[in-house]
Design a protein around this motif. Sequence first.
Motif, mmCIF file in Angstrom:
data_model
loop_
_atom_site.group_PDB
_atom_site.id
_atom_site.type_symbol
_atom_site.label_atom_id
_atom_site.label_comp_id
_atom_site.label_asym_id
_atom_site.label_seq_id
_atom_site.Cartn_x
_atom_site.Cartn_y
_atom_site.Cartn_z
ATOM 1 N N ILE A 85 0.826 -1.321 0.213
ATOM 2 C CA ILE A 85 0.003 -0.084 0.121
ATOM 3 C C ILE A 85 0.917 1.117 -0.114
ATOM 4 C CG2 ILE A 85 -1.871 1.226 1.254
ATOM 5 C CD1 ILE A 85 -2.782 -1.273 2.378
ATOM 6 N N HIS A 86 0.836 2.220 -1.148
ATOM 7 C CA HIS A 86 1.778 3.131 -1.135
ATOM 8 C C HIS A 86 0.827 4.452 -0.929
ATOM 9 C CE1 HIS A 86 4.521 5.999 -3.298
ATOM 10 N NE2 HIS A 86 5.573 5.149 -2.997
ATOM 11 N N ILE A 87 0.861 5.290 -0.065
ATOM 12 C CA ILE A 87 0.112 6.280 -0.036
ATOM 13 C C ILE A 87 0.753 7.576 -0.529
ATOM 14 C CG2 ILE A 87 -0.701 7.824 2.017
ATOM 15 C CD1 ILE A 87 -0.324 5.388 3.824
ATOM 16 N N ALA A 127 3.168 16.851 -2.305
ATOM 17 C CA ALA A 127 3.381 15.675 -3.166
ATOM 18 C C ALA A 127 2.761 15.845 -4.580
ATOM 19 C CB ALA A 127 2.989 14.533 -2.574
ATOM 20 N N LYS A 128 2.744 14.827 -5.457
ATOM 21 C CA LYS A 128 2.213 14.892 -6.532
ATOM 22 C C LYS A 128 0.971 14.462 -6.685
ATOM 23 C CE LYS A 128 2.955 12.743 -11.327
ATOM 24 N NZ LYS A 128 3.750 11.713 -11.979
ATOM 25 N N SER A 129 0.487 13.475 -5.784
ATOM 26 C CA SER A 129 -0.750 13.119 -5.903
ATOM 27 C C SER A 129 -1.187 12.565 -4.439
ATOM 28 C CB SER A 129 -1.087 12.337 -7.001
ATOM 29 O OG SER A 129 -2.328 11.591 -6.844
ATOM 30 N N THR A 130 -2.606 12.470 -4.303
ATOM 31 C CA THR A 130 -3.109 11.744 -2.959
ATOM 32 C C THR A 130 -3.314 10.448 -3.164
ATOM 33 O OG1 THR A 130 -5.268 12.344 -3.087
ATOM 34 C CG2 THR A 130 -3.755 13.854 -1.729
ATOM 35 N N VAL A 131 -3.483 9.964 -4.493
ATOM 36 C CA VAL A 131 -3.785 8.289 -4.760
ATOM 37 C C VAL A 131 -3.160 7.550 -4.131
ATOM 38 C CG1 VAL A 131 -2.408 8.272 -6.930
ATOM 39 C CG2 VAL A 131 -4.565 7.068 -6.788
ATOM 40 N N ILE A 132 -3.767 6.501 -3.746
ATOM 41 C CA ILE A 132 -3.202 5.330 -2.915
ATOM 42 C C ILE A 132 -3.246 3.921 -3.812
ATOM 43 C CG2 ILE A 132 -2.966 3.975 -0.639
ATOM 44 C CD1 ILE A 132 -4.380 6.590 0.532
ATOM 45 N N PRO A 133 -2.251 3.637 -4.395
ATOM 46 C CA PRO A 133 -2.157 2.363 -5.073
ATOM 47 C C PRO A 133 -1.973 0.991 -4.099
ATOM 48 C CG PRO A 133 -0.465 3.690 -5.828
ATOM 49 C CD PRO A 133 -0.998 4.528 -4.683
ATOM 50 N N ILE A 134 -2.639 -0.023 -4.250
ATOM 51 C CA ILE A 134 -2.319 -1.320 -3.565
ATOM 52 C C ILE A 134 -1.887 -2.121 -4.800
ATOM 53 C CG2 ILE A 134 -4.757 -2.147 -3.781
ATOM 54 C CD1 ILE A 134 -4.028 -3.438 -0.860
ATOM 55 N N ILE A 135 -0.757 -2.902 -4.536
ATOM 56 C CA ILE A 135 0.074 -3.620 -5.498
ATOM 57 C C ILE A 135 0.173 -4.867 -5.114
ATOM 58 C CG2 ILE A 135 2.042 -3.661 -6.984
ATOM 59 C CD1 ILE A 135 0.199 -1.237 -7.558
ATOM 60 N N ILE A 136 -0.157 -6.083 -5.865
ATOM 61 C CA ILE A 136 0.137 -7.557 -5.459
ATOM 62 C C ILE A 136 1.761 -7.562 -5.982
ATOM 63 C CG2 ILE A 136 -0.183 -9.997 -5.766
ATOM 64 C CD1 ILE A 136 -3.094 -7.329 -6.200
#
Length: 167
Positions: A85-87, A127-136
């Motif tokens: 999870i990358h905030i 930061a560039k964006s607040t989007v939070i990816p979750i990656i497998i």
Amino acid sequence: MFKNMFSKKAELTKTIELKAFVTGNVMKIEDIPDPVFAEKMMGDGIAIVPAEGSIFSPVNGDIMHVFPTKHAISIKTANGAELLIHIGLETVSMNGEGFTVHVTEGKTVKVGDALITVDLDMVKKRAKSTVIPIIITNTSDMLNIDKPILSGKVTAANDTILAITAK
């Protein structure tokens, strides 16, 4: 006959569901404004544009790593999926400022347990964006990654955003 019954693979849960880890709007991984995520260089997944700064565990699992800059956390699930999870995007340069971590490495978590709280206003400014990816991150070890929700609003710890089946 009993060989497979007691093997480690037989103990693993094959398919797990991931709940939303934050309340917000779902975004396809391909739409993340960062090629590392959008081109799946780190693995497959999905993202959420957060409406609030409370990040929760999407699964039952074990905390593998809490990054020193507090902007990311990894969890290992019962079926062996390793989640990142990358905030936000380009938040590593914030050096942990605006992030409060609620777990430690090695801790077992359940769906809905608080992981990190982040000051979204600070992220928006720095930061560039607040989007939070979750990656497998070990996508190649998985048989299937199902994405039942590809857009719209989700509620943390409530809506299923991914189903991951191990090989």
